[in-house]
Design a protein around this motif. Structure first.
Motif, mmCIF file in Angstrom:
data_model
loop_
_atom_site.group_PDB
_atom_site.id
_atom_site.type_symbol
_atom_site.label_atom_id
_atom_site.label_comp_id
_atom_site.label_asym_id
_atom_site.label_seq_id
_atom_site.Cartn_x
_atom_site.Cartn_y
_atom_site.Cartn_z
ATOM 1 N N SER A 214 0.814 -1.114 -0.099
ATOM 2 C CA SER A 214 -0.133 -0.086 0.203
ATOM 3 C C SER A 214 0.607 1.312 0.074
ATOM 4 N N PRO A 215 0.853 1.678 -1.076
ATOM 5 C CA PRO A 215 1.882 3.228 -1.362
ATOM 6 C C PRO A 215 1.652 4.562 -0.056
ATOM 7 N N GLU A 216 -0.072 4.786 0.016
ATOM 8 C CA GLU A 216 -0.252 5.560 0.895
ATOM 9 C C GLU A 216 -0.057 5.068 2.318
ATOM 10 N N VAL A 217 -0.562 3.669 2.951
ATOM 11 C CA VAL A 217 -0.262 3.378 4.001
ATOM 12 C C VAL A 217 1.455 3.467 4.257
ATOM 13 N N ALA A 218 2.293 3.307 3.589
ATOM 14 C CA ALA A 218 4.002 3.044 3.419
ATOM 15 C C ALA A 218 3.994 4.539 3.303
ATOM 16 N N ARG A 219 3.415 5.861 2.838
ATOM 17 C CA ARG A 219 3.665 7.267 2.896
ATOM 18 C C ARG A 219 3.551 7.190 4.495
ATOM 19 N N LEU A 220 2.415 6.954 4.786
ATOM 20 C CA LEU A 220 2.233 7.322 6.252
ATOM 21 C C LEU A 220 2.666 7.430 7.102
ATOM 22 N N THR A 221 3.712 5.888 6.986
ATOM 23 C CA THR A 221 4.410 5.694 7.802
ATOM 24 C C THR A 221 6.023 6.375 8.077
ATOM 25 N N GLY A 222 6.074 6.774 7.153
ATOM 26 C CA GLY A 222 7.355 7.705 6.917
ATOM 27 C C GLY A 222 8.030 7.760 5.877
ATOM 28 N N ILE A 223 7.817 6.711 5.023
ATOM 29 C CA ILE A 223 8.966 6.159 3.989
ATOM 30 C C ILE A 223 8.562 7.114 3.287
ATOM 31 N N ARG A 224 9.514 7.258 2.121
ATOM 32 C CA ARG A 224 9.963 8.222 1.718
ATOM 33 C C ARG A 224 9.272 7.490 -0.071
ATOM 34 N N THR A 225 7.777 7.562 -0.352
ATOM 35 C CA THR A 225 7.747 6.285 -1.352
ATOM 36 C C THR A 225 8.370 7.154 -2.744
ATOM 37 N N THR A 226 8.857 8.138 -3.002
ATOM 38 C CA THR A 226 8.711 8.606 -4.501
ATOM 39 C C THR A 226 10.474 8.034 -4.592
ATOM 40 N N ARG A 227 11.188 8.600 -3.028
ATOM 41 C CA ARG A 227 12.523 8.551 -3.701
ATOM 42 C C ARG A 227 12.792 6.503 -3.215
ATOM 43 N N LEU A 228 11.928 5.927 -3.032
ATOM 44 C CA LEU A 228 12.341 4.519 -2.901
ATOM 45 C C LEU A 228 11.978 3.461 -4.355
ATOM 46 N N THR A 229 10.700 4.173 -4.749
ATOM 47 C CA THR A 229 10.728 3.873 -6.469
ATOM 48 C C THR A 229 11.192 4.386 -7.218
ATOM 49 N N VAL A 230 12.068 5.429 -7.512
ATOM 50 C CA VAL A 230 13.101 5.898 -8.340
ATOM 51 C C VAL A 230 14.599 5.056 -7.570
ATOM 52 N N GLY A 231 14.785 4.736 -6.916
ATOM 53 C CA GLY A 231 15.912 3.336 -6.140
ATOM 54 C C GLY A 231 15.420 1.873 -6.654
ATOM 55 N N VAL A 232 14.454 1.547 -6.516
ATOM 56 C CA VAL A 232 14.286 0.690 -6.999
ATOM 57 C C VAL A 232 14.458 0.390 -8.349
ATOM 58 N N TYR A 233 14.208 1.457 -8.995
ATOM 59 C CA TYR A 233 13.716 1.441 -10.764
ATOM 60 C C TYR A 233 15.472 1.698 -11.051
ATOM 61 N N THR A 234 15.574 2.158 -10.121
ATOM 62 C CA THR A 234 17.708 2.661 -10.684
ATOM 63 C C THR A 234 18.346 1.463 -10.484
ATOM 64 N N VAL A 235 17.906 0.555 -9.410
ATOM 65 C CA VAL A 235 19.131 -0.486 -9.189
ATOM 66 C C VAL A 235 17.993 -1.979 -9.820
ATOM 67 N N ALA A 236 17.277 -1.709 -9.953
ATOM 68 C CA ALA A 236 17.059 -3.050 -11.376
ATOM 69 C C ALA A 236 18.105 -2.466 -12.586
ATOM 70 N N GLY A 237 17.698 -1.613 -13.043
ATOM 71 C CA GLY A 237 18.381 -0.744 -13.988
ATOM 72 C C GLY A 237 19.778 -1.123 -14.224
ATOM 73 N N LEU A 238 20.668 -1.461 -12.882
ATOM 74 C CA LEU A 238 22.333 -1.520 -12.595
ATOM 75 C C LEU A 238 22.393 -3.231 -13.110
ATOM 76 N N VAL A 239 20.965 -4.040 -12.760
ATOM 77 C CA VAL A 239 21.168 -5.478 -12.668
ATOM 78 C C VAL A 239 21.258 -5.357 -14.017
ATOM 79 N N TYR A 240 20.595 -4.771 -14.789
ATOM 80 C CA TYR A 240 19.943 -5.468 -16.444
ATOM 81 C C TYR A 240 21.367 -4.840 -17.104
ATOM 82 N N GLY A 241 21.845 -4.083 -16.596
ATOM 83 C CA GLY A 241 23.302 -4.134 -17.198
ATOM 84 C C GLY A 241 24.235 -5.150 -16.610
#
Length: 334
Positions: A214-241
């Motif tokens: 739940s992105p909304e619940v994650a955000r309300l618990t203090g998780i920076r969801t935007t930064r986390l999502t970008v980080g996940v896609y970036t790490v995935a891109g590195l794995v593709y490399g």
């Protein structure tokens, strides 16, 4: 006369589910059972199947798609999807190969640049998904076409040959007992173990699962969801490399035609491994099992002389069954 009523303790009122039920609810158990049954079936139908050399071949055949599937798993756990990973891998492989062969930069620098460019593709995907925002399906579909076009423009549709040893080293073998194993296979296994630890034993991994649930619940618990999502896609891109380097080392060339169906194959491995397409549920080690299921079926059917078109047919049936099981499981847990 006074009667004393003792209230049941919380421990007594909430009993832990039996071990058998807990095991059955683990998303990896079903795929692992399917893998073992497939191995038993093919071992009775082909004398070559159980040989060490054949199992080494299966791992070599799935190492590229399996590595792509690690990145795909990270994204699917956030309730996203990536259709561009095969095209990003192909561009990364061509970039490494051409830079190294042309002598533009030293081979190790070419590898580093290829990894960084693939990570940059992933970061752009993540930014488009979060900043605009756009659905991951649309973003990665567009990026698939962009990476595919750039691959053919940069390579001029020419296969790059004559690669230096730095790019092909992972395709070389070492001996384990009497079996030859490629260094690339060992790297793939190490990556699965690393990301199993990262998702299961770190705060970052717990945040990824929370984001998928739940992105909304994650955000309300203090998780920076935007930064986390970008980080996940970036790490995935590195794995593709890394998958691009494994592909180049296995084939010995930079191929602009590579990776055209690997996006769907990576999704197949993730789904067969028990990861939910709806996010928040699944294990990276399950993805390894899913990739091995595909590899075992294709290898076993080939040894039995079954035409390749039927291998594709059976893979499609397995995917539908896996998604059906996931849907039934979700409904029961509601």
């Amino acid at each position: 006369m006074t009667m004393t009523v003792t209230a049941p303790s919380p421990e007594a009122s909430v009993s832990e589910p039996p071990l058998g039920r807990r095991l059955l609810s683990t998303p990896t158990v079903g795929p692992l059972a399917a893998l073992l049954l497939a191995c038993v079936f093919f071992s009775f139908n082909s004398e070559q199947f159980l040989s060490g050399g054949n199992f080494s071949l299966i791992i070599q055949q799935v190492m590229v798609v399996g590595t792509l599937a690690i990145g795909q798993t990270l994204i699917i756990l956030t309730a996203g999807i990536d259709l561009s990973n095969g095209a990003i891998m192909a561009f990364g492989g061509i970039l490494m190969a051409r830079l190294a062969v042309d002598g533009t930069v030293p081979p190790l620098v070419a590898i580093a640049l290829g990894l960084l460019v693939c990570a940059a593709f992933g970061a752009v995907n993540g930014l488009l998904v979060t900043a605009i925002p756009l659905p991951p399906f649309i973003v990665t579909l567009g990026m698939l076409n962009i990476a595919f076009a750039l691959t053919h423009i940069y390579s001029q549709d020419q296969t790059v040959t004559g690669l230096p040893r730095e790019l092909t080293f992972l395709g070389e073998t070492f001996r384990v007992g009497g079996t030859s194993v490629t260094y690339g296979s060992a790297v793939t296994i190490a990556l699965f173990l690393f990301f199993t630890y990262l998702l299961g034993q770190t705060a970052w991994g717990r945040h990824v699962y929370a984001l998928g649930n739940s992105p909304e619940v994650a955000r309300l618990t203090g998780i920076r969801t935007t930064r986390l999502t970008v980080g996940v896609y970036t790490v995935a891109g590195l794995v593709y490399g890394i998958a691009a380097l494994l592909l180049v080392s296995r084939t010995g060339v930079g191929d602009p035609q590579a990776g055209q169906t690997d996006n769907l194959d990576s999704i197949t491995a993730v789904v067969l491994g028990g990861t939910s397409l709806f996010g928040g549920r699944g294990l990276v080690i399950g993805t390894l099992v899913g990739a091995l299921i595909v590899g075992v079926f294709r290898n076993g059917l080939q040894l039995m002389g079954v035409p390749s078109i039927y291998q594709t047919l059976i893979t499609g049936v397995l995917v539908i069954l896996a998604v059906t099981v996931d849907q039934i499981s979700r409904r029961r847990n509601r």
